[in-house]
Design an enzyme around this catalytic site. Structure first.
Site, mmCIF file in Angstrom:
data_model
loop_
_atom_site.group_PDB
_atom_site.id
_atom_site.type_symbol
_atom_site.label_atom_id
_atom_site.label_comp_id
_atom_site.label_asym_id
_atom_site.label_seq_id
_atom_site.Cartn_x
_atom_site.Cartn_y
_atom_site.Cartn_z
ATOM 1 C CE LYS A 1 -4.427 0.778 2.179
ATOM 2 N NZ LYS A 1 -5.096 0.752 3.475
HETATM 3 C C1 E4P Z 1 -8.361 1.608 3.283
HETATM 4 O O1 E4P Z 1 -7.650 0.722 2.860
HETATM 5 C C2 E4P Z 1 -8.272 2.189 4.629
HETATM 6 O O2 E4P Z 1 -7.651 1.262 5.483
HETATM 7 C C3 E4P Z 1 -9.600 2.482 5.267
HETATM 8 O O3 E4P Z 1 -10.672 2.117 4.437
HETATM 9 C C4 E4P Z 1 -9.711 3.801 5.900
HETATM 10 O O4 E4P Z 1 -10.982 3.957 6.449
HETATM 11 P P1 E4P Z 1 -11.358 5.055 7.535
HETATM 12 O O5 E4P Z 1 -11.700 6.306 6.819
HETATM 13 O O6 E4P Z 1 -12.571 4.463 8.211
HETATM 14 O O7 E4P Z 1 -10.188 5.196 8.457
#
Ligand code: E4P
Length: 232
Positions: free
Chosen positions: A98
């Site tokens: 990522k």
């Molecule tokens: C995506 O891969 C992120 O880990 C995640 O969806 C972030 O979500 P949040 O806005 O609830 O922190």
């Protein structure tokens, strides 16, 4: 079909559902559900678990045989690449790196594409950013629905725009609906035609629920009990 709704061209692949968590209990439970096929994590989710990123990712890799997104935190492309290669070694068949939506992140993205290592470009909030990630050969791109909605934009409109860009030009990057907050987000993301939705445990567990399913089941059970009492 809803009147006025345009039927889109059928896609080659099915939509996938991932769990968005670093909590090992949640992942263990969700790994038994036949509709969960991957995991996404981020540094904030890992920080809640009291373990290092390496420990968490190693444990997840023992439970899930599917894409597992592990996020790099360095600022330069060189730093990200060094971190990426370490994370990738944990389980090369499943680890997805990522990367942040920055120029350095996209430089690393292109390099990892050349090294045949899958990537997930995260923190995507605009069609322009998604276009850059597609051009940089991201394997996955994660537009954040909930965080956009929280700030007065419309997350689903963003997904629709990104899906259109992908279809217009035949980009290979898979679109992950991320920052999902509700069952409706998942439904709307599926209708928009995303490739994946990554979903927190609580929302994943709610997808199966409908009051008419519960009421119907109760009636069927009561009626089945009446028939059972007739058995000789
Ligand atoms: C995506 O891969 C992120 O880990 C995640 O969806 C972030 O979500 P949040 O806005 O609830 O922190």
């Amino acid at each position: 079909m809803v009147a006025g709704r345009k039927r889109k061209e059928k896609k080659k692949e099915e939509m996938k559902l991932f769990i968005d968590t670093a909590n090992l209990q949640e992942i263990e439970e969700a790994s038994k559900w036949p509709f969960v096929s991957g995991v996404t994590t981020n540094p904030s989710l890992i920080a809640k678990e009291g373990l290092t990123q390496k420990e968490v990712i190693e444990r997840i890799a023992q439970m899930i045989d599917g894409p597992i997104s592990a996020e790099v935190t360095e600022e330069t492309a060189e730093g990200m690449l060094a971190q990426a290669h370490e994370l990738y070694q944990i389980k090369p068949e499943n680890i997805v790196i990522k990367l942040p939506m920055t120029i350095e992140g996209l430089k690393a993205c292109k390099k990892l594409y050349e090294a045949n290592i899958p990537t997930n470009v995260t923190l995507c909030f605009s069609p322009a950013q998604a276009l850059l990630a597609m051009e940089s050969h991201a394997t996955y791109i994660s537009p954040f629905l909930g965080r956009l909605d929280d700030n007065g934009w419309n997350g689903i409109t963003l997904l629709e725009d990104i899906v259109d860009i992908k279809r217009n030009f035949g980009y290979e990057s898979k679109i992950i609906a991320a920052s999902v907050r509700s069952v409706d987000h998942v439904q709307q993301a599926a209708i928009a035609g995303v490739d994946v939705a990554t979903i927190p445990y609580k929302v994943l567990a709610k997808l199966i629920e409908h009051p008419l399913t519960a009421a119907g089941l109760e009636t069927f059970r009561k009626d089945a009990a009446k028939t059972a009492s007739l058995k000789k």
